[in-house]
Design a protein around this motif. Structure first.
Motif, PDB file in Angstrom:
ATOM      1  N   ASN A 189       0.817  -1.214   0.000  1.00 28.01           N
ATOM      2  CA  ASN A 189       0.000   0.000   0.000  1.00 28.01           C
ATOM      3  C   ASN A 189       0.852   1.265   0.000  1.00 28.01           C
ATOM      4  O   ASN A 189       0.469   2.280  -0.588  1.00 28.01           O
ATOM      5  N   ALA A 190       2.019   1.211   0.644  1.00 21.14           N
ATOM      6  CA  ALA A 190       2.906   2.375   0.663  1.00 21.14           C
ATOM      7  C   ALA A 190       3.480   2.649  -0.727  1.00 21.14           C
ATOM      8  O   ALA A 190       3.852   3.779  -1.025  1.00 21.14           O
ATOM      9  N   ASN A 191       3.533   1.630  -1.568  1.00 25.31           N
ATOM     10  CA  ASN A 191       4.137   1.765  -2.896  1.00 25.31           C
ATOM     11  C   ASN A 191       3.146   1.629  -4.046  1.00 25.31           C
ATOM     12  O   ASN A 191       3.553   1.552  -5.199  1.00 25.31           O
ATOM     13  N   ARG A 192       1.865   1.595  -3.780  1.00 27.94           N
ATOM     14  CA  ARG A 192       0.890   1.295  -4.824  1.00 27.94           C
ATOM     15  C   ARG A 192       0.495   2.478  -5.686  1.00 27.94           C
ATOM     16  O   ARG A 192      -0.024   2.303  -6.772  1.00 27.94           O
ATOM     17  N   GLY A 193       0.665   3.679  -5.223  1.00 28.64           N
ATOM     18  CA  GLY A 193       0.165   4.828  -5.979  1.00 28.64           C
ATOM     19  C   GLY A 193      -1.352   4.873  -5.859  1.00 28.64           C
ATOM     20  O   GLY A 193      -1.914   4.658  -4.802  1.00 28.64           O
ATOM     21  N   LYS A 194      -2.024   5.104  -6.999  1.00 31.63           N
ATOM     22  CA  LYS A 194      -3.493   5.121  -6.971  1.00 31.63           C
ATOM     23  C   LYS A 194      -4.012   3.719  -7.195  1.00 31.63           C
ATOM     24  O   LYS A 194      -3.389   2.891  -7.829  1.00 31.63           O
ATOM     25  N   GLY A 195      -5.181   3.488  -6.694  1.00 31.81           N
ATOM     26  CA  GLY A 195      -5.785   2.174  -6.849  1.00 31.81           C
ATOM     27  C   GLY A 195      -6.380   1.703  -5.535  1.00 31.81           C
ATOM     28  O   GLY A 195      -6.283   2.366  -4.504  1.00 31.81           O
ATOM     29  N   LYS A 196      -6.971   0.557  -5.597  1.00 28.90           N
ATOM     30  CA  LYS A 196      -7.642  -0.003  -4.430  1.00 28.90           C
ATOM     31  C   LYS A 196      -6.609  -0.469  -3.397  1.00 28.90           C
ATOM     32  O   LYS A 196      -5.682  -1.205  -3.737  1.00 28.90           O
ATOM     33  N   PRO A 197      -6.769  -0.064  -2.143  1.00 30.61           N
ATOM     34  CA  PRO A 197      -5.852  -0.530  -1.102  1.00 30.61           C
ATOM     35  C   PRO A 197      -5.952  -2.046  -0.913  1.00 30.61           C
ATOM     36  O   PRO A 197      -7.027  -2.635  -1.030  1.00 30.61           O
ATOM     37  N   LEU A 198      -4.831  -2.656  -0.641  1.00 39.30           N
ATOM     38  CA  LEU A 198      -4.799  -4.089  -0.378  1.00 39.30           C
ATOM     39  C   LEU A 198      -4.943  -4.336   1.110  1.00 39.30           C
ATOM     40  O   LEU A 198      -4.593  -3.492   1.935  1.00 39.30           O
ATOM     41  N   THR A 199      -5.461  -5.498   1.461  1.00 40.46           N
ATOM     42  CA  THR A 199      -5.618  -5.873   2.864  1.00 40.46           C
ATOM     43  C   THR A 199      -4.712  -7.057   3.170  1.00 40.46           C
ATOM     44  O   THR A 199      -4.268  -7.760   2.255  1.00 40.46           O
ATOM     45  N   PRO A 200      -4.438  -7.317   4.432  1.00 42.47           N
ATOM     46  CA  PRO A 200      -3.636  -8.496   4.773  1.00 42.47           C
ATOM     47  C   PRO A 200      -4.232  -9.783   4.219  1.00 42.47           C
ATOM     48  O   PRO A 200      -3.493 -10.701   3.839  1.00 42.47           O
ATOM     49  N   ALA A 201      -5.553  -9.858   4.103  1.00 39.82           N
ATOM     50  CA  ALA A 201      -6.194 -11.073   3.563  1.00 39.82           C
ATOM     51  C   ALA A 201      -5.755 -11.346   2.124  1.00 39.82           C
ATOM     52  O   ALA A 201      -5.754 -12.503   1.692  1.00 39.82           O
ATOM     53  N   ASP A 202      -5.355 -10.297   1.397  1.00 40.02           N
ATOM     54  CA  ASP A 202      -4.874 -10.488   0.029  1.00 40.02           C
ATOM     55  C   ASP A 202      -3.538 -11.215  -0.013  1.00 40.02           C
ATOM     56  O   ASP A 202      -3.129 -11.703  -1.063  1.00 40.02           O
TER      57      ASP A 202
END
Length: 101
Positions: free
Chosen positions: A46-59
């Motif tokens: 998430n710190a490096n994703r830029g724009k887009g849907k946030p990822l969760t630990p479940a991913d």
């Protein structure tokens, strides 16, 4: 540790207490390490994703032995493929095995 050794070393009461603790606090051992690693992985992603849907630990938590259910047609196709791979022959319900007489 084998189950027989566990039962020699741990009383039924203590084992039940650990089971109850795990239900409240979450999994012990390697399952917990998977969750901890997933939290770190989600944070880094998430710190490096830029724009887009946030990822969760479940991913990021591995899902062991979670194969999708097969349809009947897929099972039949697999049976035919395995039969052919092992050199088998198909016998029809009427008793005709397809071989020339």
């Amino acid at each position: 540790m084998p189950v027989s050794e566990l039962l020699e070393r741990v009383s039924s009461r203590e084992l039940s207490e650990w089971m109850a603790y795990e239900r409240v606090a979450g999994p012990l051992g390697f399952d917990r390490a998977d969750v901890q690693s997933a939290i770190v992985a989600a944070t880094v992603a998430n710190a490096n994703r830029g724009k887009g849907k946030p990822l969760t630990p479940a991913d990021f938590v591995p899902k062991w032995d979670r194969k999708p259910k097969q349809t009947v047609e897929e099972m039949v196709q697999l049976a035919y493929a395995l039969n052919a791979a092992f050199g088998g022959s198909v016998v029809n319900a009427g008793g005709d095995d397809g071989a020339a007489e």
